[in-house]
Design an enzyme around this catalytic site. Structure first.
Site, short mmCIF file in Angstrom:
data_model
loop_
_atom_site.label_atom_id
_atom_site.label_comp_id
_atom_site.label_asym_id
_atom_site.label_seq_id
_atom_site.Cartn_x
_atom_site.Cartn_y
_atom_site.Cartn_z
N GLN A 18 1.01 -1.37 0.02
CA GLN A 18 -0.07 0.10 0.15
C GLN A 18 0.94 1.21 -0.09
OE1 GLN A 18 -2.67 -1.69 3.15
NE2 GLN A 18 -4.09 -0.62 2.12
N GLU A 154 -5.09 -10.04 8.85
CA GLU A 154 -6.74 -10.48 8.43
C GLU A 154 -6.96 -11.74 7.81
OE1 GLU A 154 -8.27 -6.59 7.20
OE2 GLU A 154 -8.17 -5.77 9.22
#
Ligand code: FCB
Length: 410
Positions: A18, A154
């Protein structure tokens, strides 16, 4: 006034894909072009600018920082490990330590090397040993400088987005495949947990602290009907607790392979069951706009009390909890500060109820590439100008810096 413990970890989080830019050996790099999505390209140019970004974090009084290592840089081709890239991440860690910032290092944050995906990714039963080989290479080299490891970010979001909803690579929609992937990710975590501990033992280092970063949510019944309440209760059990229970299964005396619980909390889901049925109980949500609640720029409900509820739900495990992500995308920085402030208040309240929270890492240190949503969502306490790559410290960052300075929230 809310006072947090002296040794509390304060900071922000990022992930390699990111922010770094140009992760060309990564499955997302291929996919975003093929799927016609926003190209991540240079992202935030953090790969080259990390020292500058850590100076900013330091100036904001952060004493911890979470980032991830890009597997596709470390192992661009199967079995071929890059010592140059390993050195880069060692430099990143040393740059943090030089500034007295505790590194919290994630080994897997959604992205995979292209070669790994080509061989079936996490569906393949050999995925676990492939991941462990990578972990072994990285952890051995960096162990001396790292205390906190996150094995996998996650897992449940990765499974749902990549294998159930099919909106992330490899864009499958198969419950069977999702089940395989879940099994492999659970196993990967358990084995990595023991591997990391064994490496530290072998090197005569103090025990590391290892966890996953687990996405949790609040589940709120729309109307307080029996079935809405029941569904909300069950969903919280499955969503917030399910994977944690899954990784502790088969372990001696149900001892969990976690030294702390890392949680990522953003939002809530409003449960409104349209008709009775297993699928409805699992999936139905309220689509109406009648809830007067503020939202982030992606339309997610802002619900700070939910974090308190989840923290109390997790209290029974008697493990320290680190907020490994919590944040808001918004164009209104005042709303961002309110979000941080309100969540911290509820964290403090949970701590007064005996939940041992050890740190809070805001998502994210800077605006960044928000996966399939591109660059529009602005999560950063530091703004990025994507034309000049200039960083701008937002007011919310400065207010948060005051809390990080002495652990007092006014
Ligand atoms: C989390 C992800 C993180 C970021 C935030 C907004 O689910 O871990 O990479 O995208 O959401």
């Amino acid at each position: 006034m809310f006072k947090f413990p002296k040794d509390f970890l304060w900071g922000a989080a990022t992930s390699s894909y990111q922010v770094e830019g140009n992760n060309k050996n990564c499955d997302w790099w291929q996919w975003e072009k093929k799927a016609g999505k926003t190209i991540s390209g240079d992202a935030c140019r953090h790969y080259g600018l990390y020292e500058h970004d850590f100076d900013i974090a330091k100036s904001l009084n952060h004493n911890a920082h979470r980032f991830s290592i890009e597997w596709s840089r470390i192992e661009p081709y199967e079995g071929k490990f890059s010592h140059k890239e390993l050195q880069h991440y060692l430099d990143v860690i040393l740059a943090l330590k030089k500034r007295n910032i505790e590194p919290v290092v994630t080994l897997h944050h959604f992205t995979n090397p292209i070669w790994f995906t080509k061989r079936g990714g996490w569906e393949n039963q050999h995925s676990v040993e492939r991941y462990l080989r990578y972990c072994n290479f990285v952890v051995r080299a960096l162990a001396k400088h790292v205390r906190y490891w996150i094995t996998i970010n996650e897992p449940t979001i990765f499974i749902s987005h990549a294998y159930i909803l099919g909106v992330w690579p490899p864009q499958k929609k198969s419950l069977l495949k999702a089940a395989y992937v879940e099994e492999h990710l659970a196993l990967a975590h358990i084995k990595a947990y023991h591997l990391i501990h064994n490496i530290y033992k072998g090197l005569h280092l103090n025990k590391p602290k290892v966890s996953i970063a687990h996405n949790v949510m609040a589940f709120v019944p729309c109307k307080h009907s029996l079935r809405n309440r029941l569904a909300a209760y069950l969903r919280a059990k499955v969503y917030n607790i399910g994977f944690l229970e899954r990784i502790s299964m088969g372990n001696f005396l149900k001892r969990m392979p976690l030294d702390f619980i890392g949680i990522n909390y953003y939002s809530r889901q409003v449960v409104a069951i349209k008709q009775l049925g297993a699928g409805n109980m699992a999936m139905d949500t309220c689509e109406k706009k009648h809830h007067r609640i503020s939202k982030n720029s992606l339309g997610w409900d802002i619900y700070p009390k939910g974090l308190y509820d989840v923290l109390l739900e997790l209290k029974k495990y008697n493990l320290p909890i680190m907020i490994t992500e919590n944040g808001i995308c918004t164009y209104d920085d005042g709303q961002r500060w309110k979000y941080i402030h309100d969540h911290l208040k509820y964290i403090h309240r949970a701590m007064r109820k005996g939940v041992k929270v050890i740190g809070y890492l805001y998502w994210s240190l800077m605006d960044n590439f928000e996966w399939d949503k591109g660059f529009a969502p602005r999560f950063g306490i530091v703004g990025i100008n994507y034309k000049t790559y200039k960083r701008t410290i937002r007011k919310s960052a400065k207010k948060f810096a005051e809390v990080c300075k002495n652990g007092i929230l006014k």
